[in-house]
Design a protein around this motif. Structure first.
Motif: not given
Length: 160
Positions: A35-36, A66-68, A144-148, A155-157
């Motif tokens: 996830l980015v 995925s991109i958020l 984000k929690l699902l990816h954790i 990667i947090d931008t």
């Protein structure tokens, strides 16, 4: 004053060893995710575009990526152009649009927060690049929690 005696650099010369790779070329194992997230404004520095390239690279390495886009990040996902949508007003003007479109064409998923899209930046869902999925603001944290939970690469931008 000291004299400069070194010859001028010439097109085609190399200044670094771009072929040496220090680390192994990591590939995803089946089912591995990435996830980015983007909480950055379009055209406010290079981080947004650079991490779009990172997302594409993760996708090509086999990660289900995925991109958020949330907060100011939704500005990366709106259609652009001048004088008409799709017209490139200056070189690089449509970099975000093109990179997101390429990412999605290679199987990547892009999500955009509906709250930020409308309440913060005054855009409706029709303003999004084709293929971007608008989501409820309550889904931003859950994504984000699902990816954790799935031990994904994240990667947090951010820019401030």
């Amino acid at each position: 004053m000291p004299a400069i005696t070194a010859p001028k650099h010439q097109d085609g010369e190399f200044f670094v060893d771009y072929e040496e790779k220090v680390f192994e070329d990591v590939q995803a194992t089946p089912g591995q995710k990435a996830l980015v997230t983007f909480h950055t404004v379009a055209f406010e520095g290079s981080i947004g575009f650079v991490n779009m390239l990172q997302a594409t690279r993760l996708q090509r390495k086999g990660f289900e990526t995925s991109i958020l886009l949330y907060g100011p990040g939704v500005t990366l996902g709106v259609q652009r152009g001048f004088p008409k949508l799709g017209d490139e007003a200056f070189p690089g003007h449509l970099n975000f649009n093109r990179q997101l479109t390429k990412f999605m064409s290679e199987g990547g998923k892009v999500f955009a927060c509906r709250f930020a899209l409308q309440a913060l930046y005054g855009h409706g869902e029709p303003a999004l690049i084709e293929g971007i999925r608008p989501i409820n603001p309550l889904d931003v944290l859950d994504l984000k929690l699902l990816h954790i939970r799935d031990n994904a690469v994240i990667i947090d931008t951010w820019t401030v």
